[in-house]
Design an enzyme around this catalytic site. Sequence first.
Site, PDB file in Angstrom:
ATOM      1  N   ASP A   9       0.824  -1.210   0.000  1.00 36.93           N
ATOM      2  CA  ASP A   9       0.000   0.000   0.000  1.00 36.93           C
ATOM      3  C   ASP A   9       0.864   1.268   0.000  1.00 36.93           C
ATOM      4  O   ASP A   9       2.073   1.222   0.162  1.00 36.93           O
ATOM      5  CB  ASP A   9      -0.894  -0.045   1.248  1.00 36.93           C
ATOM      6  CG  ASP A   9      -2.160   0.776   1.113  1.00 36.93           C
ATOM      7  OD1 ASP A   9      -2.388   1.367   0.041  1.00 36.93           O
ATOM      8  OD2 ASP A   9      -2.925   0.816   2.083  1.00 36.93           O
ATOM      9  N   ASP A  20      -9.443   2.836  -2.629  1.00 27.02           N
ATOM     10  CA  ASP A  20     -10.441   2.956  -1.557  1.00 27.02           C
ATOM     11  C   ASP A  20     -11.768   3.526  -2.063  1.00 27.02           C
ATOM     12  O   ASP A  20     -12.068   4.710  -1.862  1.00 27.02           O
ATOM     13  CB  ASP A  20      -9.902   3.840  -0.434  1.00 27.02           C
ATOM     14  CG  ASP A  20      -8.666   3.254   0.208  1.00 27.02           C
ATOM     15  OD1 ASP A  20      -8.396   2.061  -0.017  1.00 27.02           O
ATOM     16  OD2 ASP A  20      -7.967   3.986   0.924  1.00 27.02           O
ATOM     17  N   GLU A  78       1.760   7.137  -2.540  1.00 28.80           N
ATOM     18  CA  GLU A  78       1.382   8.449  -3.056  1.00 28.80           C
ATOM     19  C   GLU A  78       1.626   9.620  -2.110  1.00 28.80           C
ATOM     20  O   GLU A  78       1.410  10.767  -2.488  1.00 28.80           O
ATOM     21  CB  GLU A  78      -0.094   8.449  -3.471  1.00 28.80           C
ATOM     22  CG  GLU A  78      -1.086   8.079  -2.392  1.00 28.80           C
ATOM     23  CD  GLU A  78      -1.156   6.595  -2.106  1.00 28.80           C
ATOM     24  OE1 GLU A  78      -1.225   5.813  -3.058  1.00 28.80           O
ATOM     25  OE2 GLU A  78      -1.110   6.229  -0.923  1.00 28.80           O
TER      26      GLU A  78
END
Length: 760
Positions: free
Chosen positions: A422, A490, A425
């Site tokens: 994950d 998400d 960014e």
Amino acid sequence: MERVGYKLVSLLYVCTSLVCAGKNYSLKYDLTTHNLNVSLGSTLILQHSPSSPMFFVGAGKVDFKEFRGNFFVNNYVEDRMPMSNFTVNTSTEADVIQFKFGTSSVQVTLESKDSHPLVVTFAIDPTYASNDFWLRVVATPDERVYGLGEQFSYLNLRGRTYPIWTREQGVGRNKSDIVTFFADTLAGGAGGDYHTTYFPQTTFMSSRNFYCHYGGYNYAEVNLQPSSFHEIYVNGPVSSFYFKNAASIKDLTGSLAKYLGLQPKLPDWVYTGAILGVQGGTDVMLQRYNRARENNVPVSGLWIQDWAGVLKTSFGSRLFWDWKWNPTLYPNLKTVIKDLTANGTRVLAYINPNLNSKGELFKEAANNRYFIKNSSGLPYLTDFGEFYCGTVDFTNPAARDWYKGVIQKNMIDLGLSGWMADFGEYLPADGAFFYNNQSGREVHNQWPTLWAEVNRMAIDERNVTGDVVFWMRAGSAGTGKFTTLMWAGDQNVDFSYGDGLPSTIPAALNMGMSGIGITHFDIGGYTTAAQFKHVGKALVRTEELLLRSAEAAIFTPVFRSHEGNQPKANVQFYSSDFIEQSFGRLARIFAHISNYTKSVVKDNSIFGTPVQRPLFMEFPADDISKTVTYQYMLGSDLLVAPVIQPKVTIMNVYLPPGDWKFIWDTKDYGGQAFHNVTATIGKPPAFYKKNSYYASVFSKIQSKFPLLPVPHPPQTTSTTTTHPTCNSGGTISTSYVSASRIGHHLCAMFCFMSVKVLFL
């Protein structure tokens, strides 16, 4: 080099066309009028004249403000200089065009290399203080454009500008939506917009059968609003632009994927059933597993993202970012993993490149100076939502090797068969210092690819590639060379087009046309906001949303669930026996068609053809297929039209040319026509080609997987919907507005007033 001087042609019209063995493009120019055309075959790519330049140079300032992965960009242009007159130097291998402006110049080199018939490189005179650049690519008014990485809101991207900067996708992603309003107002601007995405990429596919790929990672903007050109803005040093043409977008997509790097095949165990997102410790994990098996759910994996421990924040239950097994929460985990694996069920976990400042791994990394640093030379700490982390500096070979070792020792050697990789960014644009002396602005967009490489190195060196899988949400050009799988990030636990279940379809299709052909999404979505009920709009998962998203996941490469950030507020696959049995039935259908899905994934690993494809990729001559956004092809033989809105029982589906069969009645349906078909919960609309090699597999779905008896009144009403399409401007159209959507708008007005009162 032969120099063509201006004086030699001042009294004479000269048009030179050069196509030779070393060059696979056509350059035509007129030194009297200073017009210039560059073509690939019959397709005009670049066009220049003094009144309509093909590029500009300039100066300005780009400011980035960041809050928890949400970046707010202000691009202020101070100077923009159009190019005008030029001279040309030619050879059999390249063309060098010199543009003069004032006392400065720009040298443009055209050549064929790196499997591309046209590569354009710009060298700006260093005496001109330029940090902004604009290139115009020829467009036609009816041209359609796709790609730009993972774009969620539209399939045809024309009519808008897309910033290329990896960031949080945002909550809601629609500035006219009430959920986005709340996220912006109550969560520091976290609402996002149509263009915000984890995976932007300066690569677009044109319906004129060429692609344009920018080879750098600078901040960029792609303006697709003008009717006669596409304009690409680049901030900072300019890298090369790569152009390629082909007979079809399908061929182009494969070429791009091969150039950027092909993903490997997925492990066979992935296709045997559901990867269940569970958490809460060893006992809870095994309870969920045993009950799932009792309810006839085929379980290929158990994904325990909280394997390293948990902490509580106002957003919900978060993980403790210290990536090692927490034996207090998960006692006997290594033994349990071994036993489950022996029984055909894998265990998967979670990791990201950040370490909680309260953890042991943080101390080790800090002592060895493995973190990205601040101006004082200390670890640069990032606020990830009520806790602070350092980020391992992957531009430092020693730090990269250390973190690779963390993955190998703490995850692979534990027996884990995969993980979510994950968070790629959040990397800051300013104020951070890297081992390789680059700035955050230079590294930011490339960071997800560096993170993917670390994960891939870990599994390659342990010789478990093909058996271990990791999936990522953030990406950039080249990520596909390393990652085994992507996922859509998400999504909201709702049916909103901007950020709910529908958005996963254009996301997958644009991703495929950007060179990443294997992706999937969280079944049930992720972003939950039960606390929004205090201002009139609770965002929680319903049974209908869970099962509709599970239906859609049948026709993707991976069937994986997620509990969401507020598990107790959401309906889960284990909320009742009926839901779990219904979920299990869908997982069994996923496993039933696995040989077909495997073959499609294999094609992606060899040819770069994406698993999920827009209709026009398989039917390029069919005009209606070019307009469809929310249907897609799974491979070449299976057409899928997921139910993406609530309260739908009948779907009006478009079938391209050919002879088709509906999987739920196996009757014949003609192509180039719309058909109304049953779409009750449990029967996702899908058609297969009558002559498919896998027709016998598809034809057994109806009889082998009958609907379960419903123990309670269904959550649907009899509603017919035409499947939404995307016109040339990218707007969504549908044939009905349900009562719930009318109520939504009334709620929006009420909630807006409520929030306004709260903040007075």
